[in-house]
Design an enzyme around this catalytic site. Structure first.
Site, PDB file in Angstrom:
ATOM      1  N   GLU A  11      36.902  39.816  36.297  1.00  0.00           N
ATOM      2  CA  GLU A  11      36.878  41.109  36.975  1.00  0.00           C
ATOM      3  C   GLU A  11      36.751  42.257  35.987  1.00  0.00           C
ATOM      4  O   GLU A  11      37.073  42.115  34.814  1.00  0.00           O
ATOM      5  CB  GLU A  11      38.144  41.283  37.810  1.00  0.00           C
ATOM      6  CG  GLU A  11      39.412  41.276  36.984  1.00  0.00           C
ATOM      7  CD  GLU A  11      40.651  41.444  37.836  1.00  0.00           C
ATOM      8  OE1 GLU A  11      40.719  42.429  38.589  1.00  0.00           O
ATOM      9  OE2 GLU A  11      41.548  40.599  37.723  1.00  0.00           O
ATOM     10  N   HIS A  50      40.283  46.903  46.685  1.00  0.00           N
ATOM     11  CA  HIS A  50      41.184  46.069  45.885  1.00  0.00           C
ATOM     12  C   HIS A  50      41.253  44.634  46.397  1.00  0.00           C
ATOM     13  O   HIS A  50      42.316  44.110  46.718  1.00  0.00           O
ATOM     14  CB  HIS A  50      42.580  46.691  45.794  1.00  0.00           C
ATOM     15  CG  HIS A  50      43.321  46.243  44.573  1.00  0.00           C
ATOM     16  ND1 HIS A  50      44.292  45.281  44.628  1.00  0.00           N
ATOM     17  CD2 HIS A  50      43.220  46.618  43.280  1.00  0.00           C
ATOM     18  CE1 HIS A  50      44.771  45.075  43.419  1.00  0.00           C
ATOM     19  NE2 HIS A  50      44.134  45.879  42.576  1.00  0.00           N
TER      20      HIS A  50
END
EC number: 3.1.27.-
Length: 162
Positions: free
Chosen positions: A125, A154
């Site tokens: 990520e 998120h």
């Protein structure tokens, strides 16, 4: 006669530039030079390292960079690298301890299984659109086989962008 002399001088100057090996600096923009000292001489070696000077932290910018160079831009550091510089997530102090840097490169576990799985595939990520203070919800998640997804909530939802 004066006109012929001027034309001849101009051609001679152009020929000298062309045959002198002059290459504009821009031609080497993606191939930086490093200097290596040997016993009594110094040599210049071309390296394949690419170092970015600009901050690249948009979804498309980082995705394009990943596809082209198979790594994150230089403005990304892992959580452990940031911690070593004094970053404390609960303080939101990344911009203070590592100006111009964003968090990226850490493993994303895909525990909820929202991203496609395959044998041997791992996910990583990267924060997107980070400027300062606390990290936001924008993330780019990319796989070891170069699938690239974005999330703006998120990790609740993902959209494939590459």
């Amino acid at each position: 006669m004066k006109k012929i002399s001027s034309v001849f001088t101009m051609f001679a100057l152009i020929a000298a530039i062309l045959f002198s090996g002059f290459i504009p600096q821009q031609a080497y923009a993606e191939t930086p030079l490093t200097q290596t000292a040997t016993n009594e001489t110094a040599t210049i070696q071309l390296t394949s390292d690419v170092h970015t000077l600009a901050v690249i932290n948009t979804f498309d910018g980082v995705a394009d960079y990943l596809i082209r160079y198979k790594r994150l831009p230089d403005n990304y550091i892992t959580k452990s690298q940031a911690s070593a510089l004094g970053w404390v997530a609960s303080k939101g102090n990344l911009a203070e301890v590592a100006p111009g840097k964003s968090i990226g490169g850490d493993v994303f576990s895909n525990r909820e299984g929202r991203l496609p799985s395959a044998s041997g595939r791992t996910w990583r990520e990267a924060d997107i659109n980070y400027v300062s203070g606390f990290r936001n919800a924008d993330r780019l998640v990319y796989s070891s086989d170069w699938l690239i997804y974005k999330t703006t909530d998120h990790y609740a939802t993902f959209t494939r962008i590459r």
